[in-house]
Design a protein around this motif. Sequence first.
Motif, short mmCIF file in Angstrom:
data_model
loop_
_atom_site.label_atom_id
_atom_site.label_comp_id
_atom_site.label_asym_id
_atom_site.label_seq_id
_atom_site.Cartn_x
_atom_site.Cartn_y
_atom_site.Cartn_z
N ARG A 1 42.46 2.97 57.23
CA ARG A 1 43.02 2.37 58.44
C ARG A 1 44.27 3.16 58.81
O ARG A 1 45.10 3.46 57.96
N VAL B 1 35.22 0.01 65.64
CA VAL B 1 35.53 -1.29 65.03
C VAL B 1 34.68 -2.32 65.75
O VAL B 1 34.64 -2.33 66.99
N ARG C 1 36.95 9.29 63.99
CA ARG C 1 37.30 7.89 64.26
C ARG C 1 36.03 7.03 64.25
O ARG C 1 35.10 7.30 65.00
N GLY D 1 46.87 2.46 61.75
CA GLY D 1 47.24 1.62 62.88
C GLY D 1 46.07 0.76 63.29
O GLY D 1 45.50 0.03 62.47
N ASP D 2 45.65 0.88 64.54
CA ASP D 2 44.51 0.11 65.04
C ASP D 2 43.18 0.84 64.86
O ASP D 2 42.14 0.33 65.26
N GLU D 3 43.22 2.03 64.30
CA GLU D 3 42.01 2.84 64.15
C GLU D 3 41.55 2.88 62.70
O GLU D 3 42.31 2.63 61.78
#
Length: 182
Positions: free
Chosen positions: A100, A119, A116, A102-104
């Motif tokens: 992980r 999600v 990437r 951050g948000d990725e």
Amino acid sequence: MVARKAETVALECVFDVRSRLQAAGLRPLLFGGWAAEALGLAPPLAHGDIDLLLPAESFCRLDAMLADAGDLQEVPGKRFHHKRAFLVRGTLVELVLVRREGDEVCTWFWGDRRFRWGVPLSQTGHLEGWPVPCVSADNLRRFHAAYRSTEPWRWRDSASLVSLSRRRQGRGRELPPEGIAS
């Protein structure tokens, strides 16, 4: 037609490997051909190996497990920044690290090729009626479409290998990043 006995033995190995990794505090996701089968994207076939994704910050726990387990033989020629591999009863098991950021959710192939993942990373598949956590069907397709961008030919370059001595570093607690497996 594939002999049923050979298929059953391979399936037992999948569940045994997953169980052993879970006992070491890891949460692997089925990947590759086994995931395609479990998600209904491909018919049951004979499998030559077991591919897994490993949602974690590092390979610390896996490396400690490999160092302590006498029946698991690490494959030094497949020890990369993003991957570890070992043999169990003659079956090749390969794990790709997913972290992980951050948000990725990403894998750094070779330490410099960022991939990437979408999600959610995972979904439940089924093998012979048994539920098994898998990479999501969307991510499996996404990976296959971008496979060449990960520069898979670099496994032949000895400069891509990570030293075996790194496994002796830090056997501390390691938890999978929150929210990777859903």
